[in-house]
Structures are given as structure tokens and as C-alpha cells.
Write a protein that holds these residues in place. Structure first.
Motif, PDB file in Angstrom:
ATOM      1  N   ALA A   1       0.849  -1.196   0.000  1.00 44.07           N
ATOM      2  CA  ALA A   1       0.000   0.000   0.000  1.00 44.07           C
ATOM      3  C   ALA A   1       0.884   1.246   0.000  1.00 44.07           C
ATOM      4  O   ALA A   1       0.509   2.288   0.538  1.00 44.07           O
ATOM      5  CB  ALA A   1      -0.938   0.005   1.202  1.00 44.07           C
TER       6      ALA A   1
ATOM      7  N   SER B   1      -2.680   5.208  -0.297  1.00 41.66           N
ATOM      8  CA  SER B   1      -1.311   4.698  -0.231  1.00 41.66           C
ATOM      9  C   SER B   1      -0.366   5.792   0.220  1.00 41.66           C
ATOM     10  O   SER B   1      -0.695   6.980   0.220  1.00 41.66           O
ATOM     11  CB  SER B   1      -0.878   4.141  -1.598  1.00 41.66           C
ATOM     12  OG  SER B   1      -0.882   5.151  -2.585  1.00 41.66           O
TER      13      SER B   1
ATOM     14  N   ARG C   1       4.063   0.077  -7.156  1.00 42.85           N
ATOM     15  CA  ARG C   1       3.760  -0.362  -5.800  1.00 42.85           C
ATOM     16  C   ARG C   1       5.041  -0.768  -5.076  1.00 42.85           C
ATOM     17  O   ARG C   1       5.944  -1.358  -5.689  1.00 42.85           O
ATOM     18  CB  ARG C   1       2.770  -1.526  -5.833  1.00 42.85           C
ATOM     19  CG  ARG C   1       1.800  -1.537  -4.654  1.00 42.85           C
ATOM     20  CD  ARG C   1       0.716  -2.559  -4.855  1.00 42.85           C
ATOM     21  NE  ARG C   1       1.184  -3.926  -4.650  1.00 42.85           N
ATOM     22  CZ  ARG C   1       0.395  -4.991  -4.703  1.00 42.85           C
ATOM     23  NH1 ARG C   1      -0.903  -4.843  -4.955  1.00 42.85           N
ATOM     24  NH2 ARG C   1       0.883  -6.203  -4.511  1.00 42.85           N
TER      25      ARG C   1
END
Length: 572
Positions: A275, A353, A296
Motif C-alpha cells: 500500500a 497509499s 507499488r
């Protein structure tokens, strides 16, 4: 061939600079000798193997109406300037000037020469489709030559080029070539070779496959799914991941002193890596402009995918103070003007995030791609990984393996025919650019790859179809009259019957003779010795140790001929 007359030596010691088993065994076995880095001379055994591989390739290409031609090794630079590759290919291509001062190149591949040969010759749609191919030595100044014949600078290659008037016709022929390649590897004794989706790289085109021999020592990373059969080179494999469940939150700047890595910031904020948003900074080769890939935090950038998406070459960035980029705290919100960025699709599914705030010691929480950077370009440029979701069947079944590339095929489209102005007159009376396919196999690499796949601790176990010889006669104590007479007769009779025989007639110990025989890897071995003569037989065995049989001398010829034929039939 009698070994007493054969050039080349075999030895027990393993060369210090050999990493791969095939390299060690082919040096120890007297197959080749290094002339300089990545360039080898071949002794008779290797030459015979390569010739058989070439004949298998030639037969399969002829079956799909290939026309064998020969292109020049040296080509004018102007030909490559037409295609645009003279400037785009780096130092791998050898460039020099001829005696008149004209720039020329050594052929590392022959798309340009193929177009030149066909251009102005195939001028009407009625002359299509056709395929031309050659088997020829090429030179590529490979910076990472290694593994003997696996990765070299000078190599023999079959390259084929097909020309078509429609995409449908190309696709139909592409399938024929695909099957021909399957046949080639089966006939060469490595049916375990698999085809994987690949990136076409400098060759261009939109559809391409690489044929891979799976082995732990391979230099290519292969992505496989055992559930559905999906296969791809890592460079071309789609990366599909589960999105963690997150709750949307406002974008908020938080103080994160000294947290310059994903691990540090995630630990500080008690956030999972999947995240978080990681920044990887590159520069474009031509302009040195910065481009940042956001991905990510738990994933890695696949640079081949990124290059393809950007449409240009890139390199890892050197971040300067003048750039305005704050290393360790880079994020997609509030980047300095003039710095472009792209976002991996793994981030697009996140609505909360952690990312850098482009300010020393600060990060954002609550970053939402769609809300906070709605116009950002989004694409897949992540490396897939063990246990990822298969893009074909949707299961978490991705497996990562290693392999050696032993061939490739490409659908090139009109990349070369358009840039080099090759046209034909179609049924409509108008000029059109032909559509091309390209199909390559490295002969020496396939030879070494078979050795890599088919060997034991003592030497190669060559498949019957490409073995340097089919039968190896070992005459132990050849000065014994009965041994010499029996071995000579068997050698002469088998040769007369068309069987390829290597005859060890040397006055050496049995241990030396068997050690050399193991290194030469001939599929069928026949031992004639005082002991076998005393038993009234010769001993026939297979190199893979699956057979050992005593056969009467008078029945040996027929027995061996049948054994050779049965081993050939197994490969068909």
C-alpha cells in the motif's frame, strides 16, 4: 574415423574459467578451442554435430517452402541507415570503412539484406508469399560473452524472412514456422523446449516468441503457469496482482524524518509495502530528460516494458541538485516542472497509499491515483513474481524458471519494408508494403544447449540424430590379433552399411579409452577386448547406460544397425 588420426585432445582437468557444464565438457572433450573472448574454433566432433543440426533445420525450412539463399557478411552502412538501425544499434554492431573510405558493417542479422534482395524483384502480388533463409556466420560484439557456445560474439545462425500481402497470411505462415521449430527441437533430441511470449527488442514487430530450453543455468528468466500452460519471457510477462483492501482517506502530508527507503517509511507509518508508492528515476538516452516510474512498493520495475511504453531508450538516472528531485522523498504529487512520470497499474487500484511529498523528510498518506493524479499515464511495467496471478487462467499459479533461448520468431509487420521503400503492386493496382516475418536459430548455441540438457558427470549424451558419430568402437589391446581382426571387420562393415563409426584403435589403457568415449558422448558403444573375445562376443551398450548386451561377433553388425535405427526412430 580412426581416433589415432583425429586431431584434438581430451583431458580430465576442468578449465578454471568455465561456468556452465556444456562449456566444461566441450572444452575437455576436444570439441572447440577459444581463439579470443567469445570466438571459438571447432574441432571435428563439434563441426559434425553442427552440420547435422543445420541439415535438420534445412530440411524443416524446405518443407515449408523456404528458399535457401546467401547474404553478404559485409554490408554498406547506407543499407542500415535506410532502416534506421545504423544509429539505433549500439557498439554490438561492428562498423568500419573499406579501402575507399565508405562506411560498412559486419552482419549481425540480415533483415536489411533480405529486403534488399527481394526489393525490385517481387513486384507483383502474384509473387507472394515467399520465404528466404540462410545458414551463415554472423558477428555481434557481445559485451557479456560467456558459457562457451551459449553466448558468443561470432556464431552460425539460420535466419529466415517471409514476405506477405496480408496480416492473415503472415499469421498462417507464422504458425507453420512455429510447428517447424517444434519439429526441429524434437528431431535434435530436446523435445522439452517450450515456446514463450517474448519482447521483440531491436527486431521490432508486435508478436514474437522465444523457444526456451528450461535449465537452472539458463540466463533468461521464464514465467510459467502449470495450471493452464501460460508461458512468457520475464520481459514480456504481464504482472497481475491482488489489490489490498484500503479505505479512502484525504491526502495528508506527514513528517517522516530520515525515511528514504520503502522499508523505512512503511515501518515508520505502520503501512504495508503493498500500500505504498515507490519511485524509480530514469533519464532518456537521447535528451537526458528525467522520467519517473511510480510502482507499488513491493514490486520491481520491468525496464523492457517501460522502454516499450516510452518508445525510447532509458538509463538509471543521476539525480542532480538542479533537477529539483528530492531523492528518497519522491512522489507523483507536486513534482518539479518538466519532470515526466508514469504510474504502474498496480497503483491504480489503490485509493489510500503512502508516497513521497517531494520535500525533504515528508511523505503523503492517503494518495489516490484517480483523485490526485487523474491525468497520469498508467501502464503495466512491473516484473511479475512467483505466486502472482496468471494473466491467462486467473489463478495464483505463476512459477519462475530459468532457460536458454535456442530460437526466436517475430511478426515484423512493415517495419523494414516501409522504411526501406519496398513495394509491390496489389490486386487493386496500387503499391503496398509487404508484411514480414523473421525466424532465427543459433546453430552453435543449440549444440551447446543440447549438451547442457543431455549429460552426466562424465560427458555429453548426444541424441542419435545429432551425435558426432552413431557408433564408437573401443578396441582394448588392439595389438591382440583377434581383437584387431574383429574390430577392423566390424568397423569396415558398419561403414559400408552407412553407419557413422568412430574407431578407437589407439594403444592406450582401457581407462583412458572409456574416459575419452564418455567425453565424446557417442550414443552406441561397442567394446572389443580379449575378455569379450574369450566370452565369444562383443559388448554393445548405450551411452546413457540404459542398455548393455553381449552380442556374437557375426550378429553384431545387424544388431547395431537395428539399434541405431530404433534410436533414430524414437526422435521422429
Amino acid at each position: 574415423m580412426k581416433m589415432s588420426s583425429m586431431l584434438g585432445a581430451r583431458f580430465k582437468e576442468t578449465p578454471a574459467d568455465c561456468q556452465l557444464d556444456s562449456h566444461k565438457l566441450m572444452i575437455r572433450g576436444g570439441y572447440m578451442k577459444q581463439l579470443t573472448t567469445g570466438i571459438y574454433s571447432l574441432f571435428m566432433p563439434a563441426k559434425r554435430i553442427c552440420k547435422k543440426i543445420e541439415n535438420i533445420i534445412r530440411d524443416e525450412m524446405d518443407k515449408i517452402d523456404g528458399q535457401e539463399v546467401m547474404f553478404p557478411v559485409v554490408m554498406p552502412a547506407s543499407l542500415w541507415q535506410e532502416s534506421g538501425r545504423y544509429e539505433s544499434i549500439g557498439s554490438e554492431m561492428a562498423r568500419f570503412k573499406d579501402r575507399s573510405g565508405q562506411p560498412v558493417v559486419l552482419g549481425m542479422t540480415h533483415e536489411e539484406a533480405a529486403v534488399h534482395l527481394a526489393r525490385g524483384t517481387a513486384q507483383s502480388y502474384s509473387q507472394y508469399p515467399f520465404m528466404i533463409y540462410q545458414i551463415q556466420t554472423k558477428f555481434r560484439d557481445e559485451p557479456r560473452a560467456r558459457g562457451g557456445l551459449i553466448r558468443v560474439r561470432e556464431f552460425t545462425m539460420k535466419d529466415a524472412y517471409s514476405f506477405h500481402t496480408s496480416q492473415e497470411d503472415l499469421e498462417a505462415y507464422y504458425e507453420k514456422c512455429y510447428q517447424a521449430y517444434v519439429n526441429i527441437y524434437r528431431r535434435a533430441g530436446v523435445p522439452e523446449v517450450i515456446a514463450v511470449k517474448s519482447d521483440s527488442g531491436m527486431m521490432g514487430g508486435s508478436v514474437s516468441h522465444e523457444f526456451m530450453l528450461l535449465t537452472d543455468c539458463g540466463e533468461d528468466t521464464i514465467v510459467l503457469c502449470d495450471e493452464c500452460g501460460y508461458s512468457s519471457n520475464m520481459e514480456a510477462a504481464d504482472c497481475i496482482v491482488d489489490a489490498p483492501e484500503t479505505t479512502e482517506a484525504p491526502l495528508e502530508k506527514v513528517h517522516t524524518p530520515g525515511t528514504k527507503t520503502i522499508e523505512a517509511v512503511c515501518e515508520f507509518l505502520h503501512a504495508p509495502a503493498n500500500a505504498s508508492c515507490k519511485a524509480v528515476v530514469y533519464q532518456k538516452n537521447l535528451t537526458d530528460e528525467y522520467v519517473i516510474a511510480f510502482i507499488r512498493g513491493d514490486l520491481e520495475v520491468n525496464e523492457t516494458k517501460l522502454r516499450n511504453f516510452l518508445g525510447e531508450e532509458i538509463h538509471p538516472a543521476e539525480i542532480t541538485a538542479e533537477s529539483g528531485i528530492v531523492a528518497g522523498f519522491i512522489g507523483p504529487v507536486g513534482l518539479p516542472e518538466g519532470v515526466s512520470f508514469v504510474i504502474d497499474q498496480s497503483l491504480a487500484a489503490l485509493n489510500n497509499s503512502v508516497c513521497g511529498a517531494n520535500e525533504e523528510d515528508y511523505h503523503y498518506t492517503g494518495y489516490n491515483v484517480k483523485r490526485d493524479t487523474p491525468d497520469a499515464p498508467i501502464a503495466d511495467f512491473a516484473k511479475t513474481y512467483e505466486g502472482a496471478i496468471c494473466p491467462c487462467c486467473g489463478k495464483k499459479s505463476i512459477r519462475i524458471s530459468r532457460g536458454i533461448e535456442v530460437g526466436n520468431i517475430f511478426q515484423l509487420g512493415t517495419k523494414y519494408t516501409k522504411s526501406m521503400d519496398m513495394t509491390y503492386i496489389g490486386q487493386d493496382g496500387k503499391p503496398h508494403n509487404p508484411i514480414m516475418g523473421c525466424y532465427g536459430i543459433g546453430v552453435g548455441r543449440l549444440c551447446a544447449s543440447v549438451c547442457e540438457a543431455k549429460h552426466d558427470d562424465y560427458g555429453p549424451i548426444w541424441p542419435m540424430s545429432i551425435a558426432p558419430w552413431q557408433v564408437h568402437i573401443c578396441a582394448i589391446k588392439a595389438n591382440d590379433p583377434q581383437v584387431r581382426e574383429t574390430a577392423d571387420a566390424l568397423y569396415n562393415n558398419l561403414q559400408a552399411a552407412g553407419v557413422e563409426v568412430l574407431y578407437d584403435d589407439r594403444k592406450v589403457s582401457a581407462g583412458n579409452m572409456f574416459s575419452d568415449a564418455d567425453l565424446l558422448g557417442v550414443p552406441v558403444r561397442v567394446i572389443v577386448s580379449p575378455k569379450t573375445m574369450k566370452r565369444g562376443c562383443v559388448e554393445v551398450s548405450k551411452r546413457d547406460k540404459s542398455l548393455r548386451e553381449d552380442v556374437a561377433p557375426e550378429a553384431a553388425q545387424a544388431y547395431i544397425e537395428n539399434l541405431v535405427q530404433s534410436m533414430l526412430d524414437e526422435l521422429k
